[in-house]
Design a protein around this motif. Sequence first.
Motif, PDB file in Angstrom:
ATOM      1  N   MET A   1     -22.714  17.826 -28.061  1.00  0.00           N
ATOM      2  CA  MET A   1     -23.699  18.554 -28.876  1.00  0.00           C
ATOM      3  C   MET A   1     -25.089  18.634 -28.242  1.00  0.00           C
ATOM      4  SD  MET A   1     -22.948  17.646 -32.802  1.00  0.00           S
ATOM      5  CE  MET A   1     -21.988  16.224 -32.962  1.00  0.00           C
ATOM      6  N   VAL A   2     -25.439  17.592 -27.466  1.00  0.00           N
ATOM      7  CA  VAL A   2     -26.774  17.601 -26.859  1.00  0.00           C
ATOM      8  C   VAL A   2     -26.699  18.442 -25.585  1.00  0.00           C
ATOM      9  CG1 VAL A   2     -28.538  16.163 -25.756  1.00  0.00           C
ATOM     10  CG2 VAL A   2     -27.335  15.320 -27.782  1.00  0.00           C
ATOM     11  N   PRO A   3     -27.512  19.475 -25.453  1.00  0.00           N
ATOM     12  CA  PRO A   3     -27.430  20.305 -24.252  1.00  0.00           C
ATOM     13  C   PRO A   3     -27.851  19.525 -23.002  1.00  0.00           C
ATOM     14  CG  PRO A   3     -29.123  21.125 -25.774  1.00  0.00           C
ATOM     15  CD  PRO A   3     -28.524  19.929 -26.407  1.00  0.00           C
ATOM     16  N   GLY A   4     -27.222  19.855 -21.881  1.00  0.00           N
ATOM     17  CA  GLY A   4     -27.499  19.156 -20.622  1.00  0.00           C
ATOM     18  C   GLY A   4     -28.984  19.163 -20.286  1.00  0.00           C
TER      19      GLY A   4
ATOM     20  N   PRO B   1     -21.577  22.586 -35.008  1.00  0.00           N
ATOM     21  CA  PRO B   1     -20.811  22.937 -36.215  1.00  0.00           C
ATOM     22  C   PRO B   1     -21.544  23.852 -37.191  1.00  0.00           C
ATOM     23  CG  PRO B   1     -21.378  20.599 -36.204  1.00  0.00           C
ATOM     24  CD  PRO B   1     -21.796  21.143 -34.881  1.00  0.00           C
ATOM     25  N   SER B   2     -22.832  24.099 -36.945  1.00  0.00           N
ATOM     26  CA  SER B   2     -23.511  25.041 -37.843  1.00  0.00           C
ATOM     27  C   SER B   2     -23.077  26.477 -37.554  1.00  0.00           C
ATOM     28  CB  SER B   2     -25.032  24.901 -37.753  1.00  0.00           C
ATOM     29  OG  SER B   2     -25.495  25.317 -36.500  1.00  0.00           O
TER      30      SER B   2
ATOM     31  N   PRO C   1     -30.733  24.594 -34.920  1.00  0.00           N
ATOM     32  CA  PRO C   1     -31.078  23.996 -33.628  1.00  0.00           C
ATOM     33  C   PRO C   1     -30.312  22.685 -33.405  1.00  0.00           C
ATOM     34  CG  PRO C   1     -33.011  24.168 -35.084  1.00  0.00           C
ATOM     35  CD  PRO C   1     -31.856  24.689 -35.845  1.00  0.00           C
ATOM     36  N   TRP C   2     -29.972  22.384 -32.140  1.00  0.00           N
ATOM     37  CA  TRP C   2     -29.129  21.211 -31.869  1.00  0.00           C
ATOM     38  C   TRP C   2     -29.755  19.920 -32.383  1.00  0.00           C
ATOM     39  CZ3 TRP C   2     -30.661  17.008 -29.038  1.00  0.00           C
ATOM     40  CH2 TRP C   2     -31.720  17.164 -28.144  1.00  0.00           C
ATOM     41  N   GLU C   3     -31.093  19.837 -32.349  1.00  0.00           N
ATOM     42  CA  GLU C   3     -31.751  18.589 -32.783  1.00  0.00           C
ATOM     43  C   GLU C   3     -31.408  18.284 -34.247  1.00  0.00           C
ATOM     44  OE1 GLU C   3     -33.217  21.066 -31.267  1.00  0.00           O
ATOM     45  OE2 GLU C   3     -34.628  20.404 -29.724  1.00  0.00           O
ATOM     46  N   GLU C   4     -31.432  19.344 -35.061  1.00  0.00           N
ATOM     47  CA  GLU C   4     -31.137  19.167 -36.494  1.00  0.00           C
ATOM     48  C   GLU C   4     -29.672  18.754 -36.705  1.00  0.00           C
ATOM     49  OE1 GLU C   4     -32.087  22.709 -38.914  1.00  0.00           O
ATOM     50  OE2 GLU C   4     -30.276  22.244 -40.058  1.00  0.00           O
TER      51      GLU C   4
END
Length: 407
Positions: A308-311, A266-267, A279-282
């Motif tokens: 949201m978490v990449p494979g 969503p960013s 970054p996805w972690e954030e």
Amino acid sequence: MVPIPRRGVDYRGKIVLAPMVRSGELPSRLLALKYGADLVWGPETVDRAIIGTTRRYNEATQTVEWFRVASHGQKEPPPDAKENIIYATHPEKEKSRLIFQIGTSDPDRALQAARLVAADVAGIDVNAGCPKPFSTSGGMGAALLRTPDKLCAILETLVKNITPEFEIGISVKIRILETPAETEALVRRLVATGITGLTVHCRTTPMRPRERAIRGQLRMVADICHEAGVACLMNGDVESRDQGLKLAQEYGADGAMIAVSAEKNPSCFRAEADGGLAPWEEVVKEYVKTAMDVENRFGNTKYLLAQMVPGKAGLHQPLTQSKNYTAVCQMLGHEEFMEQAQEADVRRGLDKPPVKQSKKNKSNATALAAGGQTGQARVKTQQKKALSERVANSAQPEMELKPIISV
Ligand SMILES: Cc1cc2nc3c(=O)[nH]c(=O)nc-3n(C[C@H](O)[C@H](O)[C@H](O)COP(=O)(O)O)c2cc1C
């Protein structure tokens, strides 16, 4: 450009979150807003699902919830009956920016449903684009593109009754038709109903989500909208705020709507100048915190995390197997949220093994399956009711919706 609407939201220059069943629940919307979405659409909610719900304010989460108690076909729900929250909103954070999308095929039912939520939202949108049999078999979604009399009657009824009473606008979300002439004829009728906004998903009904959006008809649609003073949002393969604004300008639309890219991160609503994609972690950390704050259904949180978490992070399998917020926070290394996660799990009963189906409910299910005891007609009504509830609560993504309803 369209004039500033006298009533309802101003769509001009807006980059908005698309309606997404399952993926557009409250925490997803709050995150989209946090990262800069100008408006957010809620997931399509079928009129029959919201009709009959009770509205309440939840002090703990500061949310408004529309819920019903599962009665399993009985007049009085059993004491251990489960509550189903059909729709939830955070008034302070999203009221002036939230659009409620209805799935409907009937003007009276649409109005009944809209009345229940109109005071808590900034606009009501009618879904005329969902191509799945679950929607179209009931005459809803993309089926409405083929029944323009019905679609116009729904929009006119909402405009006539909801707009003056609640001072909010009515909009519609459509797909393009096979030929520009067909699309033009439809859009001309729609903009004459008194709506304030129209979103065009630039794919035809049979097109798969993976096929590239076709933008050849977009300028024509935007021009017809503008002649009638209606705002036009474009949708289909928009991936970020900057790209959306550029495309909208290129095709003469007022703004753009983002679905899949926002579901993943969503960013994407944040302008490059403000930092762009995070970054996805954030993003995942923000999402987990927001989901716990509003006590989101754990199954929905888990589903969104899987988007949201990449494979390549190698977390999908443990995520799928996790049973509660504590496990998710442990897995993601969110030590600072552990206390909140444990509290959330206790409140939602996620700290214990799942409760087995009660004897009473089991015998009801058996009675339903047998079909004889309560009479055929009653069983049918009960089944229809249960299916409708599933429609609202299963909250499957549009591409995966199964034809589970035949009403
Ligand atoms: C998971 C998911 C759920 C969706 N649910 C809805 C919905 O409830 N109502 C609707 O009008 N469109 C729905 N759509 C369609 C999107 O709003 C959007 O029109 C489509 O995905 C194209 O935009 P995109 O190319 O940015 O993904 C859904 C799409 C996805 C991926």
